[in-house]
Design a protein around this motif. Structure first.
Motif, short mmCIF file in Angstrom:
data_model
loop_
_atom_site.label_atom_id
_atom_site.label_comp_id
_atom_site.label_asym_id
_atom_site.label_seq_id
_atom_site.Cartn_x
_atom_site.Cartn_y
_atom_site.Cartn_z
N PRO A 314 -31.58 -20.26 -29.86
CA PRO A 314 -32.52 -18.61 -30.41
C PRO A 314 -34.18 -18.42 -30.36
O PRO A 314 -34.84 -17.36 -29.89
CB PRO A 314 -32.19 -18.19 -31.43
N ILE A 318 -36.04 -15.09 -29.62
CA ILE A 318 -35.88 -14.71 -30.83
C ILE A 318 -37.33 -13.56 -30.91
O ILE A 318 -37.53 -12.08 -31.14
CB ILE A 318 -35.03 -15.39 -31.95
N GLY A 336 -26.82 -23.21 -30.49
CA GLY A 336 -26.24 -22.55 -31.34
C GLY A 336 -26.61 -22.36 -32.55
O GLY A 336 -25.95 -22.47 -33.68
N ARG A 338 -28.92 -22.66 -36.51
CA ARG A 338 -28.84 -21.50 -36.97
C ARG A 338 -27.68 -20.55 -37.12
O ARG A 338 -27.61 -19.45 -37.81
CB ARG A 338 -29.94 -19.71 -37.07
N VAL A 340 -25.48 -19.09 -35.22
CA VAL A 340 -25.58 -17.86 -34.61
C VAL A 340 -24.94 -17.50 -33.61
O VAL A 340 -23.76 -16.37 -33.35
CB VAL A 340 -26.59 -17.72 -32.92
N TYR A 341 -23.45 -18.55 -33.33
CA TYR A 341 -22.10 -18.54 -33.30
C TYR A 341 -21.64 -18.00 -34.24
O TYR A 341 -20.32 -17.26 -33.47
CB TYR A 341 -21.44 -19.76 -32.60
N ASP A 343 -21.91 -15.83 -36.55
CA ASP A 343 -22.49 -14.91 -36.93
C ASP A 343 -22.96 -13.32 -36.22
O ASP A 343 -23.07 -13.16 -35.23
CB ASP A 343 -23.87 -15.05 -38.07
N TYR A 344 -24.12 -12.06 -36.53
CA TYR A 344 -23.93 -11.26 -35.87
C TYR A 344 -25.43 -11.04 -35.42
O TYR A 344 -26.07 -10.30 -35.07
CB TYR A 344 -23.52 -9.57 -36.24
N LYS A 345 -26.27 -12.23 -35.74
CA LYS A 345 -27.81 -12.15 -36.18
C LYS A 345 -28.32 -12.36 -33.90
O LYS A 345 -29.49 -11.33 -33.77
CB LYS A 345 -28.20 -12.53 -35.80
N GLN A 346 -27.36 -13.07 -33.55
CA GLN A 346 -27.98 -13.05 -32.70
C GLN A 346 -26.55 -12.95 -30.98
O GLN A 346 -25.83 -14.26 -30.57
CB GLN A 346 -28.33 -14.52 -31.52
N ARG A 350 -23.31 -15.25 -29.25
CA ARG A 350 -22.12 -15.34 -29.93
C ARG A 350 -20.83 -15.17 -28.93
O ARG A 350 -20.31 -15.97 -28.25
CB ARG A 350 -21.93 -13.98 -30.90
#
Length: 410
Positions: A314, A318, A336, A338, A340-341, A343-346, A350
């Protein structure tokens, strides 16, 4: 007349001797597998006392039954398998599904056979075996695997295990555990291959005589990089290195004497790790990755640096796209970090993870993997990483085309 009788008797005796030898030879080889080019003896390992089906023994030299079965079948056929690529991962805590998705991406696109070295907490062993053995036969034929317990030097095991994340520092001890392995690709569990592992494996042939490992930079843009702004210890290069994808020549790592800032003489790998931890443990933030940065700071000639497209995180999108090699050739390996897989931040990261996780072996990867992914990625263009969505599928598209062309099983 007597002479004729004696001659006939001698011929009968010679015939009887050779007939006996022939019968004896057939009996002798009756328990041995006959290959196309003659009989070959098969080694069958002794049964481990107390071993049960589906349970991995904790002896690091023990091979699971599947590997031995494959070796027996190949020897019986009079063939030798092509040398496999070695891939290692460490899984602790809630990393089972994530690790299996990584393995799925590696096996799906690889060309040559893979040998997986899975280091996992004891409670995960049976789940790994059950999941991998449930995959279709045509997929299982592409890889072998071994499941190992988490293992650290006994006198400092607790300290190593709690360093950064649970079990993460296991990678530091691969040269000491995998003594019969020459080279290996180590990856974190949150890695996804978007092209064959083979392409990364080939970089081993790019090593010069002094290089023994390869990694990507931690960052490409020094103004937003972490190490050059915040690190309280030496680090490699301008912005440090990221150890999420690491190509390792274990043979060289076991034999080299490493320069360091603790003694005027070089230290072997096994002599270096604990003193390094003791010296810097109050100054390191990212655990074993920081230790690797310190080691290669003092031994830069030992490291091959590969471009960020081999370890795309990211951080590379980012704040806007800052990985030039990915912009040119696409993302080779997605990292992935942080979380990120999950959650919905990136959402772009995902989307790739979910597409590979949900893909069913035996279906058409173009219609069951690539097309649904591209549709989901279009929904992420409101994010910086989503704006670079074509980078996520550029190499993946080639990989899908190649496996579709190669096999008629889809």
């Amino acid at each position: 007349m007597m002479r004729r009788y004696m001659r006939a008797l001698m011929l009968c005796m010679v015939f009887a001797v050779f007939s006996g030898l022939y019968v004896y030879s057939r009996l002798f080889y009756s328990g041995v597998s006959a290959g196309g080019n003659g009989a070959k003896k098969i080694f069958i390992p002794p049964r481990v006392p107390g071993a049960r089906r589906g349970v991995v023994d904790k002896d690091p030299h023990w091979y699971n039954r599947y590997i031995m079965r494959q070796q027996v079948q190949m020897e019986a056929a009079g063939t030798r398998p092509e040398p496999a690529m070695h891939l290692s991962v460490v899984a602790c805590g809630e990393r089972l599904e994530e690790t299996l998705t990584m393995i799925k991406s590696a096996v799906l696109f690889s060309i040559k056979r893979l040998h997986l070295h899975i280091f996992a907490e004891d409670q995960l062993h049976a789940s790994f075996i059950e999941a991998l053995e449930s995959w279709p036969g045509f997929i299982r034929s592409r890889f072998n695997y071994r499941v190992y317990p988490i293992s650290f030097p006994s006198e400092n095991a607790a300290e190593w295990k709690k360093l950064f994340k649970p079990c993460a520092s296991q990678r530091l001890f691969l040269p000491l555990i995998l003594k019969d392995v020459d080279s290996i690709v180590y990856v974190d569990s949150d890695i996804l291959f978007l092209q064959p592992v083979d392409h990364l494996w080939r970089l081993l042939s790019d090593f010069n005589s002094s290089q023994l490992a390869a990694m990507a930079p931690e960052h490409e843009e020094p103004r937003i990089a972490w190490y050059n702004r915040f690190a309280r210890h030496p680090f490699y290069g301008r912005t440090g290195i990221n150890s999420g994808v690491m190509l390792m020549n274990l043979t060289r790592m076991r034999s080299v004497f490493f320069k360091n800032d603790m003694t005027s003489v070089g230290l072997r790998w096994e002599e270096l790790l604990m003193p390094l931890l003791q010296k810097y443990k109050l100054n390191i933030t990212w655990g074993d990755q920081d230790l690797l940065n310190i080691i290669f700071h003092y031994n830069p000639e030992s490291l091959l640096e590969f471009p960020c497209q081999w370890n795309y995180r990211p951080d590379h999108c980012i704040y806007g796209s800052n990985c030039a090699s990915a912009e040119e050739g696409g993302i080779y390996i997605l990292h992935g970090n942080r979380g990120v897989y999950h959650d919905y931040k990136q959402p772009a990261f995902r989307a790739v993870y979910e597409a590979i996780k949900k893909f069913t072996f035996g279906t058409n990867p173009a219609t069951s993997l690539l097309e649904p992914l591209e549709e989901e990625l279009w929904k992420t263009t409101h994010t910086y990483c989503g704006k670079s969505h074509t980078l996520f599928t550029k190499r993946l598209r080639n990989s899908v085309v190649n496996i579709t062309r190669k096999t008629h099983k889809w």
